[in-house]
Design a protein around this motif. Structure first.
Motif, PDB file in Angstrom:
ATOM      1  N   HIS A  88      -0.609   5.548  -8.612  1.00  0.00           N
ATOM      2  CA  HIS A  88      -1.457   6.590  -8.014  1.00  0.00           C
ATOM      3  C   HIS A  88      -1.724   7.653  -9.079  1.00  0.00           C
ATOM      4  O   HIS A  88      -0.817   8.400  -9.446  1.00  0.00           O
ATOM      5  CB  HIS A  88      -0.753   7.251  -6.825  1.00  0.00           C
ATOM      6  CG  HIS A  88      -0.506   6.318  -5.673  1.00  0.00           C
ATOM      7  ND1 HIS A  88      -1.374   6.214  -4.614  1.00  0.00           N
ATOM      8  CD2 HIS A  88       0.497   5.443  -5.418  1.00  0.00           C
ATOM      9  CE1 HIS A  88      -0.915   5.320  -3.749  1.00  0.00           C
ATOM     10  NE2 HIS A  88       0.223   4.831  -4.215  1.00  0.00           N
ATOM     11  N   LYS A 125      -7.161  -1.803  -0.643  1.00  0.00           N
ATOM     12  CA  LYS A 125      -5.913  -1.365  -0.046  1.00  0.00           C
ATOM     13  C   LYS A 125      -6.170  -0.773   1.330  1.00  0.00           C
ATOM     14  O   LYS A 125      -7.160  -0.073   1.536  1.00  0.00           O
ATOM     15  CB  LYS A 125      -5.264  -0.291  -0.905  1.00  0.00           C
ATOM     16  CG  LYS A 125      -3.935   0.182  -0.311  1.00  0.00           C
ATOM     17  CD  LYS A 125      -3.275   1.265  -1.119  1.00  0.00           C
ATOM     18  CE  LYS A 125      -1.827   1.425  -0.649  1.00  0.00           C
ATOM     19  NZ  LYS A 125      -1.110   2.459  -1.404  1.00  0.00           N
ATOM     20  N   HIS A 178       4.944  -2.865  -1.951  1.00  0.00           N
ATOM     21  CA  HIS A 178       6.287  -2.231  -1.952  1.00  0.00           C
ATOM     22  C   HIS A 178       7.218  -2.701  -0.831  1.00  0.00           C
ATOM     23  O   HIS A 178       7.623  -1.926   0.018  1.00  0.00           O
ATOM     24  CB  HIS A 178       6.178  -0.708  -1.944  1.00  0.00           C
ATOM     25  CG  HIS A 178       5.155  -0.110  -1.010  1.00  0.00           C
ATOM     26  ND1 HIS A 178       5.056  -0.456   0.310  1.00  0.00           N
ATOM     27  CD2 HIS A 178       4.190   0.807  -1.226  1.00  0.00           C
ATOM     28  CE1 HIS A 178       4.077   0.229   0.854  1.00  0.00           C
ATOM     29  NE2 HIS A 178       3.533   0.996  -0.056  1.00  0.00           N
TER      30      HIS A 178
HETATM   31 ZN   LIG Z   1       1.604   3.452  -3.320  1.00  0.00          ZN
END
Ligand SMILES: [Zn+2]
Length: 454
Positions: free
Chosen positions: A71, A156, A244
């Motif tokens: 990010h 995403k 993640h």
């Molecule tokens: Zn992230």
């Protein structure tokens, strides 16, 4: 050759070997391997190069790492992190390619206009190569095709509040709609898999106690969301990627989905492989991230998932913010921003845990370079292979150090790794055959990447 690198140890083609690597015009033009350096000497004797680099006996030549989960936050939240500081941190950590997440910057990357804005600010500040993910949010399904044509690496989405209001999440029917479109485009859908409704019914995260925060983001919320992603990928035939992964409970259903032929890849992050909930002090909000760092028994199962291939890749989810947003004065996990800044330390952290569990650098390269390059479709990254970009990390795997946040290049000196002992130092990073510098006079050498063109 422009550059010739002689390495007594290198990771080439899935094994560790001595290697002679030649670079011409920014690409790898020659790779010769042999059991040891002496055997290479004859092979390389006839070659000439402007620059000859001899690696030390304690150094290993690795392909540059690819971190597909970063990010950067610029423009819009540039005080949290920017392209110059993030890509310098990447370079210092042996990462030669990052792919930027579509949220936390303003605007988020959910339209072509927003992508153009990001590219415009990144262009002259990229110390490593930079690609972009697009975002799938409610109402932008018609933007996915143009973003795809403009070269984003995939899309995403979130299944619960993302943490920032300008990047809303998808409800299950909206996710299905978006995945039908990504399936049509042949694009990858990458998902923050925690179920919002399950989290709404969980305990409150407020207060200083880490266990309180852990219970507010239960494994069940993650498991439920992953199950949903799997079923939608099955129905729509879309390619899906779980971001993640923290809950090891989900590993059996991931294996089962793949056995059924569902197109699914999975990542985890160095912080889930390094830290444990039991060790996190109360009020230590530098460890707050979502999904959370869980118990030590869970961590070992994530390592086992890497070992058996259930988890494909390890990327950092580098998500910094300013110091005040970590609410260190109150230590309140309910208030603090969730995110861990680990871009510069991902390799050392992962290697430190990997070597302790009997893994080799070949494994680490598969998880952190080759795997992410393949996942993003970067055909010229992720390996020391003739024709690939001449991107390398020179790694000293036995160098031990204690993390000093003052030596990290990301913008705000906050990191869960501060004071943590790690093994493995990046001594040099090369991008397109150029050795990268990270001092104040350094010039950006990175390029902006488009899907299918790198
Ligand atoms: Zn992230």
């Amino acid at each position: 050759m422009d550059v010739l690198i002689r390495a007594g140890r290198a990771v080439v083609d899935g094994r560790e070997t001595a290697a002679l690597v030649g670079v011409r015009d920014g690409r790898i033009a020659l790779v010769e391997t042999a059991p040891d350096l002496d055997a290479l000497a004859s092979g390389g004797g006839h070659l000439e190069a402007d620059t000859v680099v001899e690696l030390g006996p304690d150094e290993v030549l690795l392909p540059g790492l690819v971190d597909s989960h970063v990010h950067v936050n610029e423009p819009g939240r540039t005080e949290w992190e920017g392209f110059a500081s993030a890509t310098k941190a990447a370079a210092a950590g042996g990462v030669t390619t990052i792919i930027d997440m579509p949220l936390n910057s303003i605007p988020p990357t959910v339209t072509v206009a927003a992508l153009e804005e990001k590219r415009a600010v990144a262009r002259d500040q990229a110390f490593v190569d930079v690609g972009f993910w697009g975002g799938a949010v409610p109402g932008n399904v018609d933007d996915l095709a143009p973003l795809h044509s403009e070269g984003v690496f995939g899309f995403k989405c979130f299944l619960l509040h993302s943490g920032v209001d300008e990047f809303p999440h998808l409800e299950p029917d909206e996710l299905e709609l978006a995945m039908r479109e990504t399936a049509r485009l042949g694009a990858l859908m990458i998902v923050h898999a925690e179920d919002g409704h399950a989290i709404d019914h969980a305990a409150s995260p407020d207060g200083e106690e880490y266990t309180g925060f852990l219970h507010s983001r239960p494994r069940g919320a993650e498991n439920l969301a992953i199950a949903q992603v799997i079923e939608l990928a099955r129905w729509t035939r879309a390619r899906a990627h779980v971001l993640h992964l923290s809950s090891s409970d989900a590993l059996p259903m991931i294996r089962s989905a793949r056995a059924d032929g569902v197109s699914l890849t999975v990542e985890t992050c160095p912080h889930y492989l390094t830290f444990t909930a039991e060790e996190i002090p109360d009020g230590a909000t530098q460890f707050k991230c979502c999904p959370p760092i869980r118990e030590s028994e869970n961590r070992e199962l994530l390592w086992a998932g890497l070992a058996d291939g259930s988890i494909d890749i390890v990327v950092t989810d580098h998500s910094p913010c300013t110091e005040d947003l970590k609410a260190f004065d109150s230590g309140d996990f309910g208030v603090a921003w969730g995110g861990i800044a680990g871009l510069q330390l991902g390799l050392a952290a992962t290697w430190s845990g990997a070597r302790r569990r009997g893994h080799s650098l070949v494994d680490v390269v598969r998880w952190m370079s080759e795997g992410p390059a393949r996942q993003a479709g970067l055909a010229t990254k992720g390996g020391i292979v003739v024709g690939h970009d001449a991107d390398f990390a020179v790694f000293a795997p036995d160098d031990a150090f204690v993390v000093d946040v003052a030596k990290l290049h990301h913008k705000n000196p906050v990191s869960a790794y501060a004071g943590h002992a790690l093994t493995g130092a990046v001594r040099q990073t090369w991008l397109h055959g150029i050795r990268l510098e990270t001092d104040d006079d350094a010039q950006p050498q990175g390029r902006l990447l488009r899907r299918g063109e790198a």
